[in-house]
Enzyme design. Sequence first.
Site, PDB file in Angstrom:
ATOM      1  N   ASP A  63       0.853  -1.193   0.000  1.00 47.00           N
ATOM      2  CA  ASP A  63       0.000   0.000   0.000  1.00 47.00           C
ATOM      3  C   ASP A  63       0.891   1.247   0.000  1.00 47.00           C
ATOM      4  OD1 ASP A  63      -2.580   1.379   0.330  1.00 47.00           O
ATOM      5  OD2 ASP A  63      -1.775   1.937   2.277  1.00 47.00           O
ATOM      6  N   THR A  96      -3.291   5.289  -3.927  1.00 47.65           N
ATOM      7  CA  THR A  96      -2.184   6.036  -3.291  1.00 47.65           C
ATOM      8  C   THR A  96      -0.882   5.868  -4.061  1.00 47.65           C
ATOM      9  OG1 THR A  96      -1.843   4.138  -1.834  1.00 47.65           O
ATOM     10  CG2 THR A  96      -3.179   5.935  -0.980  1.00 47.65           C
ATOM     11  N   THR A  97      -0.650   4.663  -4.601  1.00 40.93           N
ATOM     12  CA  THR A  97       0.566   4.448  -5.394  1.00 40.93           C
ATOM     13  C   THR A  97       0.445   5.170  -6.735  1.00 40.93           C
ATOM     14  OG1 THR A  97       0.775   2.276  -4.362  1.00 40.93           O
ATOM     15  CG2 THR A  97       2.126   2.682  -6.293  1.00 40.93           C
ATOM     16  N   ASP A 389      -9.163  -0.464   2.081  1.00 40.87           N
ATOM     17  CA  ASP A 389      -9.103   0.251   0.800  1.00 40.87           C
ATOM     18  C   ASP A 389     -10.352  -0.040  -0.026  1.00 40.87           C
ATOM     19  OD1 ASP A 389      -6.683   1.229   1.547  1.00 40.87           O
ATOM     20  OD2 ASP A 389      -5.498   0.214   0.024  1.00 40.87           O
TER      21      ASP A 389
END
Length: 530
Positions: A63, A96-97, A389
Amino acid sequence: MAGNNPTQIFAEDVQEEKGENARLSAFVGAIAVGDLVKSTLGPKGMDKILQSASTGEIMVTNDGATILKSIALDNAAAKVLVNISKVQDDEVGDGTTSVTVLAAELLREAEQLVAKKIHPQTIIEGYRLASHAALQALEASALNHASKPDLLRRDLSAIARTTLSSKVLSQDRDQFASLAVDAVLRLQGSFDLNHIQVIKKAGGKLSDSYLSEGFILDKQISSASPRNLTNAKILIANTPMDTDKVKIFGARVKVDSTSKLAELEKAEREKMREKVQRIKAHGINCFINRQLIYNWPEQLLAEAGIMSIEHADFDGIERLALVTGGEIASTFDHPELVKLGQCAEINEVIIGEDTLIRFSGVAAGQACTIVLRGATEQLLDEAERSLHDALAVLSQTVKDPRTTLGGGCAEMVMAKAVDSLAQKIPGKKRLAVDSFATALRQLPTILADNAGLDSSALVSELRSEVYRGMSTSGLDLLRPGGGIADMRELGVVESYKLKKAVVNSASEAAELLLRVDNIIRSAPRRRERM
C-alpha cells in the site's frame, strides 16, 4: 575591502539552495519516491518489508500510503508526495501508489523540459491545460448505473475485485469483493465505515474469513453473568468499579484496631452497593464498562440478573455506543438523562480458540463485522489494510456511482485527449502538453513492466487500439504473455472519483514543486533567554 563581502542575512546553521540546484533537488526527491513505490503498482506489483530500526517490528505491505508514511524522509519534495498519497488515502481510500507515481512521472518529464531551457511557468500552464482536457475525457468516458440496482451492484463487485487484485487478498478476491460489497450495501446510503467492524484472528486460511451480522466485541462476559440475553437494554459506562479507596497520591488512613479496618472495608462495600443500585435504577439488563469490574460489584450485578462486561477497550466501546444507539455514561444520578443502547440478542461466539461477544439486531441495523482469519499477524494486518481500501472506495462509489475502466484504459483515453489538444496549441506550451500525455502513458507501461511483460510492444499496441476508437481496450495482465482486451468485458472497473482524484492531486503536486526556486533549511528560531 569590506564592501566586497556579500551580506550574510541567514544564521550560521541555515542552508540555502537556489535556482537550478533547488529545482534539481525537488525533482530528484520526488522521482526517487515515485521509483520507490512504482514496483508495487498493479495486480503483479511486489511487496515491501518495512522493519522498525528501534523495535524491530515488521510490516509487509504494498500500500503506497502505508509505505510512504512509515519511512523517514529528509527531502522536502519527497514529503509533498507523501502528503498527496495520504490525502488520497483519506479521501478515496485507494490509488495512493498511482497518484505518487503519476506526480513523479510528471516531474520527470518537467525535468527534461527545464533542461531544454523552457521556463517552469510555461510548463505549469501547459500542464493545467492538459489536466483539464484529461479530466474532461475521463468524465465523458465514465458510466453511471445509479438508476439500475443490479448493474450498480455488478459495478461495485467489479471495483472491489479490481482494488483487491493488487493486494494480498488477490487469490480470494471474489470472496472478499462479495464481503465488501455486502458490508457497504448494508450501510443503506450511510458512508460511516465505523459501522463496519473488522476483527483479526490468527489461525485458519484467508478464505475462512466471513461477514457476521451485528457487532462483535473482542471481550468475554463476566463469569457470574448470564451467557445469553434477549431484548438487551445496555448501559455503556466509563467508570471505576473497583473498591473506592481514597485515590489521592500519598494519602494514608491509620487505624488502631482490626475492627476499625473492617468498618472501613464495610463502608467501601456499602458505597459500591449504592453505586450498583444507582446503575440498576436505569432498568438495564446489560452493563458494559471500559474499566475493570471487581468481584463484589460483579456479584451484585449478577444477583440482579444483569450481564456485565468489563475492560471493553475504548475503540470498541465507542463503536459499540455508535451501533447500539447508546451513549457512554460516567455518572448515574440521573437515569432519565442517560441514553441506553439496545439490541435484540447478546450471545457468545467462538472464533478460532477465542470466545467473543456478538450483539445481534443492533439499533443501527446496518452494522456488521468482518472476521478475518489468516496464518500470521503480518498477513492479517495487510489483509485489513487491503479490505479497508476496498470498503473506502466502495463507500465513495455509492456516493458518486460513476465508473471508469482500469488496466491502463482510462490513462490511455486521457492521453489521447491530451494529444489532440497538443495539436491545437502553438509554441513551447505544446511541449508541456505532450509531456503530460507521455506521463499518463507511463502508468500502463509500469503495469506491464511489473508483470514482467514486454511493455513497449504492449503499450504501443494499446495506444493504437485506443487512438483508433476502441475506448474500452486495456492491458490484460493475467493472461499468459499479456495482451489487449476489452476491460468492460473482463470487469476491470475503477471508481471515477478515484481516477479524478489521482489526476487532480498529481498535477497539482507537480505544479507546486515546479514553482520552487529556493529551498531554505533551518532549525526553529531559538527562544531568547531573558
